[in-house]
Design a protein around this motif. Structure first.
Motif, short mmCIF file in Angstrom:
data_model
loop_
_atom_site.label_atom_id
_atom_site.label_comp_id
_atom_site.label_asym_id
_atom_site.label_seq_id
_atom_site.Cartn_x
_atom_site.Cartn_y
_atom_site.Cartn_z
N TYR A 72 0.83 -1.20 0.00
CA TYR A 72 0.00 0.00 0.00
C TYR A 72 0.87 1.26 0.00
O TYR A 72 0.61 2.21 -0.74
N GLN A 73 1.92 1.26 0.81
CA GLN A 73 2.81 2.42 0.86
C GLN A 73 3.52 2.63 -0.48
O GLN A 73 3.71 3.76 -0.92
N LYS A 74 3.91 1.53 -1.14
CA LYS A 74 4.54 1.65 -2.45
C LYS A 74 3.56 2.24 -3.46
O LYS A 74 3.92 3.11 -4.26
N GLN A 75 2.32 1.78 -3.43
CA GLN A 75 1.31 2.29 -4.35
C GLN A 75 1.04 3.77 -4.09
O GLN A 75 0.91 4.57 -5.03
N ILE A 76 0.96 4.15 -2.82
CA ILE A 76 0.72 5.55 -2.47
C ILE A 76 1.88 6.41 -2.96
O ILE A 76 1.68 7.51 -3.50
N ALA A 77 3.12 5.94 -2.76
CA ALA A 77 4.28 6.71 -3.20
C ALA A 77 4.28 6.87 -4.71
O ALA A 77 4.56 7.96 -5.23
N ALA A 78 3.95 5.79 -5.44
CA ALA A 78 3.90 5.87 -6.90
C ALA A 78 2.80 6.83 -7.35
O ALA A 78 3.00 7.64 -8.27
N LEU A 79 1.66 6.76 -6.70
CA LEU A 79 0.55 7.64 -7.05
C LEU A 79 0.90 9.09 -6.74
O LEU A 79 0.59 10.00 -7.52
N LYS A 80 1.56 9.31 -5.62
CA LYS A 80 1.97 10.66 -5.25
C LYS A 80 2.95 11.22 -6.27
O LYS A 80 2.84 12.38 -6.68
N ASP A 81 3.92 10.41 -6.70
CA ASP A 81 4.87 10.84 -7.72
C ASP A 81 4.16 11.16 -9.03
O ASP A 81 4.46 12.16 -9.69
N SER A 82 3.22 10.31 -9.39
CA SER A 82 2.47 10.52 -10.62
C SER A 82 1.66 11.81 -10.56
O SER A 82 1.67 12.60 -11.51
#
Length: 140
Positions: A72-82
């Motif tokens: 979940y944290q990886k997905q949030i970080a990727a989404l935040k970067d995007s």
């Protein structure tokens, strides 16, 4: 003396049933203790097994939760970067539209329709930018 021997024999035959009753009572008590001990041991063992299984399930659940949390944290970080990249692109577009609008406004006296269209497009872009910022804030 014959009488005493008969009375001794009579006493011995009466004593045997009392001895047998005591033996049966003793065997019954031992049997009861063995059964009670076995039941107690079985209950203690099942409680021990139940506790072990509960601990194992708790450990597995904790490990799975940690894996899900990391994902979940990886997905949030990727989404935040995007979203941050998209916001940067939108800001660049807004800046270029502002420059174009300022240039158009300065150069065109009678072209108010184009200016109004640019203002409308700029307003739409700002609304989209605000929506993206709200989505980013809710993700954080």
């Amino acid at each position: 003396m014959v009488r005493t021997s008969k009375s001794n024999t009579a006493n011995q035959t009466k004593a045997k049933p009392k001895g047998r009753a005591r033996t049966y009572l003793f065997l019954f008590m031992v049997w009861s203790l063995l059964i009670t001990g076995g039941l107690y041991g079985a209950k203690t063992y099942t409680d021990h097994l139940r506790q072990q299984i509960t601990n194992q399930i708790a450990m597995q659940t904790e490990q799975q939760l940690m894996v899900v949390q990391k994902d979940y944290q990886k997905q949030i970080a990727a989404l935040k970067d995007s979203v941050s990249g998209d916001l940067g692109k939108m800001q660049t577009k807004i800046d270029s539209l502002n420059e174009l609008l300022a240039f158009t406004k300065d150069s065109a006296n009678s072209k108010t329709d184009n200016s109004n269209q640019l203002y409308t497009q700029l307003a739409e872009v700002k609304m989209k930018l605000d929506d993206l910022k709200k989505n980013l804030d809710t993700l954080q």
